[in-house]
Design a protein around this motif. Sequence first.
Motif, mmCIF file in Angstrom:
data_model
loop_
_atom_site.group_PDB
_atom_site.id
_atom_site.type_symbol
_atom_site.label_atom_id
_atom_site.label_comp_id
_atom_site.label_asym_id
_atom_site.label_seq_id
_atom_site.Cartn_x
_atom_site.Cartn_y
_atom_site.Cartn_z
ATOM 1 N N TRP A 1 1.330 -1.256 -0.072
ATOM 2 C CA TRP A 1 0.471 -0.002 0.415
ATOM 3 C C TRP A 1 1.306 0.831 -0.290
ATOM 4 C CZ3 TRP A 1 0.797 -2.170 5.459
ATOM 5 C CH2 TRP A 1 1.424 -1.461 6.041
ATOM 6 N N ARG A 2 0.405 2.581 -0.099
ATOM 7 C CA ARG A 2 0.842 3.759 -0.156
ATOM 8 C C ARG A 2 -0.085 4.655 -0.098
ATOM 9 N NH1 ARG A 2 0.887 7.361 -4.507
ATOM 10 N NH2 ARG A 2 -0.323 6.802 -6.207
ATOM 11 N N ASN A 3 -0.194 5.646 1.088
ATOM 12 C CA ASN A 3 -0.537 6.100 1.606
ATOM 13 C C ASN A 3 -1.199 7.719 0.121
ATOM 14 O OD1 ASN A 3 -0.621 5.579 3.695
ATOM 15 N ND2 ASN A 3 0.806 6.378 4.728
ATOM 16 N N LEU A 4 -2.035 8.504 0.363
ATOM 17 C CA LEU A 4 -2.498 9.176 -0.506
ATOM 18 C C LEU A 4 -3.034 10.599 0.813
ATOM 19 C CD1 LEU A 4 -4.020 7.749 -3.125
ATOM 20 C CD2 LEU A 4 -2.176 8.460 -3.298
ATOM 21 N N THR A 5 -2.862 11.177 0.301
ATOM 22 C CA THR A 5 -2.814 13.079 1.262
ATOM 23 C C THR A 5 -2.716 12.280 2.830
ATOM 24 O OG1 THR A 5 -4.845 12.961 -0.388
ATOM 25 C CG2 THR A 5 -4.896 14.397 2.036
ATOM 26 N N ALA A 6 -1.599 11.887 2.955
ATOM 27 C CA ALA A 6 -0.512 11.650 4.521
ATOM 28 C C ALA A 6 -1.261 10.965 5.205
ATOM 29 C CB ALA A 6 -1.179 13.556 4.941
ATOM 30 N N GLY A 7 -2.249 9.954 3.978
ATOM 31 C CA GLY A 7 -2.610 8.882 5.029
ATOM 32 C C GLY A 7 -4.134 8.786 5.550
ATOM 33 N N ILE A 8 -4.480 10.272 4.842
ATOM 34 C CA ILE A 8 -6.187 10.352 5.523
ATOM 35 C C ILE A 8 -7.016 9.167 4.544
ATOM 36 C CG2 ILE A 8 -8.200 11.433 4.508
ATOM 37 C CD1 ILE A 8 -6.219 14.115 5.269
ATOM 38 N N VAL A 9 -6.085 8.155 3.340
ATOM 39 C CA VAL A 9 -6.812 7.392 1.765
ATOM 40 C C VAL A 9 -5.564 6.849 1.788
ATOM 41 C CG1 VAL A 9 -7.594 7.029 0.050
ATOM 42 C CG2 VAL A 9 -8.297 8.977 1.336
ATOM 43 N N ALA A 10 -5.610 5.431 2.139
ATOM 44 C CA ALA A 10 -4.316 4.855 1.424
ATOM 45 C C ALA A 10 -4.725 3.974 -0.048
ATOM 46 C CB ALA A 10 -3.774 3.580 2.816
ATOM 47 N N LEU A 11 -3.865 3.533 -1.116
ATOM 48 C CA LEU A 11 -4.563 2.257 -2.077
ATOM 49 C C LEU A 11 -3.402 1.698 -1.547
ATOM 50 C CD1 LEU A 11 -5.743 3.393 -4.927
ATOM 51 C CD2 LEU A 11 -3.072 3.426 -5.503
ATOM 52 N N HIS A 12 -4.559 0.570 -1.678
ATOM 53 C CA HIS A 12 -3.707 -1.449 -1.448
ATOM 54 C C HIS A 12 -3.910 -1.873 -2.325
ATOM 55 C CE1 HIS A 12 -4.069 -0.261 2.534
ATOM 56 N NE2 HIS A 12 -3.773 -1.514 2.884
ATOM 57 N N ARG A 13 -2.731 -2.516 -3.356
ATOM 58 C CA ARG A 13 -2.796 -3.494 -4.317
ATOM 59 C C ARG A 13 -1.995 -4.657 -3.900
ATOM 60 N NH1 ARG A 13 0.909 0.526 -7.755
ATOM 61 N NH2 ARG A 13 0.298 -1.892 -9.989
ATOM 62 N N ALA A 14 -2.582 -5.501 -5.011
ATOM 63 C CA ALA A 14 -2.732 -7.181 -4.171
ATOM 64 C C ALA A 14 -2.311 -7.625 -5.536
ATOM 65 C CB ALA A 14 -3.232 -7.848 -3.625
ATOM 66 N N ARG A 15 -1.927 -9.180 -6.163
ATOM 67 C CA ARG A 15 -2.314 -10.368 -6.989
ATOM 68 C C ARG A 15 -2.868 -11.600 -6.247
ATOM 69 N NH1 ARG A 15 -0.516 -8.537 -12.107
ATOM 70 N NH2 ARG A 15 0.781 -6.961 -12.300
ATOM 71 N N LYS A 16 -3.229 -11.245 -7.560
ATOM 72 C CA LYS A 16 -3.884 -14.054 -7.203
ATOM 73 C C LYS A 16 -3.081 -14.223 -7.904
ATOM 74 C CE LYS A 16 -7.729 -16.332 -8.589
ATOM 75 N NZ LYS A 16 -9.355 -16.616 -9.102
ATOM 76 N N PRO A 17 -2.587 -15.397 -6.921
ATOM 77 C CA PRO A 17 -1.280 -16.186 -7.412
ATOM 78 C C PRO A 17 -1.950 -16.391 -8.885
ATOM 79 C CG PRO A 17 -2.113 -16.253 -4.744
ATOM 80 C CD PRO A 17 -3.688 -15.788 -5.576
ATOM 81 N N LEU A 18 -0.803 -16.983 -9.248
ATOM 82 C CA LEU A 18 -0.671 -18.253 -10.860
ATOM 83 C C LEU A 18 -1.164 -18.776 -10.549
ATOM 84 C CD1 LEU A 18 2.244 -16.179 -12.165
ATOM 85 C CD2 LEU A 18 0.269 -15.467 -12.971
ATOM 86 N N ASP A 19 -1.012 -19.935 -9.466
ATOM 87 C CA ASP A 19 -1.166 -21.111 -9.448
ATOM 88 C C ASP A 19 -2.862 -21.128 -8.616
ATOM 89 O OD1 ASP A 19 -0.939 -20.495 -6.796
ATOM 90 O OD2 ASP A 19 0.526 -22.479 -6.658
ATOM 91 N N ALA A 20 -3.183 -20.211 -8.535
ATOM 92 C CA ALA A 20 -4.646 -20.169 -7.551
ATOM 93 C C ALA A 20 -5.422 -20.903 -9.068
ATOM 94 C CB ALA A 20 -5.202 -18.703 -6.938
ATOM 95 N N GLU A 21 -6.894 -21.219 -8.126
ATOM 96 C CA GLU A 21 -7.358 -21.616 -9.105
ATOM 97 C C GLU A 21 -9.011 -20.870 -9.334
ATOM 98 O OE1 GLU A 21 -9.473 -25.103 -7.502
ATOM 99 O OE2 GLU A 21 -7.571 -26.793 -7.623
#
Length: 237
Positions: free
Chosen positions: A217-237
């Motif tokens: 994640w990274r904070n936006l506007t000093a952490g009032i908002v946070a932007l989270h990112r992730a991926r689905k594993p390639l081996d996941a069904e």
Amino acid sequence: MTRADLGKDPRDVSAMFDRVAARYDRTNTVLSVGNAALWRAATTRAVGAKPGERVLDVAAGTGTSSASLAKSGASIVAADFSPGMIEVGRRRQATVPNLVFVEADAMALPFGDAEFDAVTISFGLRNVKDPKQALREFLRVTKPGGRLVVCEFSHPPTRVVRAGYDFYQRVVMPPLVRLSSSNDDAYEYLNESINAWPDQRTLAAWIREAGWTEVAWRNLTAGIVALHRARKPLDAE
């Protein structure tokens, strides 16, 4: 007066958003002091949609974020469980050819497994009764290797920013709501839901627990908002 409470009964939350739909975008612009457009732009960049991809925008509301994503040329599905929001969104975004609206519950999405290249939700996860279930649903409908982006209010890490934000919520925000919103009570709930929402590390842990990898994640506007990112594993069904 129509408002939900922190029990987040889906019928109450849906009815509350129905009530504020017409002025929702204007109120967000006013209350965010113009930052809503910056947060939307950051989220759009993080999703990184490309032509030929299919992207699900959950809790899309009137489709403002969906329309921004659609500029990439990707096929965008705007999902929301408020019929009032969808009605307004379909009217406002009628000229966007690669955008469709679907009434949907984030905890039980009406889509098959592995349908989307990316799933995103902006300022909606905290309004879901069971956000952990929603995160699992997002994983289910995402293709292996696909992306998740969550933009949500969070907790500023510095004391000075926290104090200033608290003053804004208690003193500045109420009169702004009365001037710009069609339902003051709804925004009382939204304030309560922001304050009750977990911090950045806790949400990141929930995302990992749901099965996502490469969580950051990274904070936006000093952490009032946070932007989270992730991926689905390639081996996941």
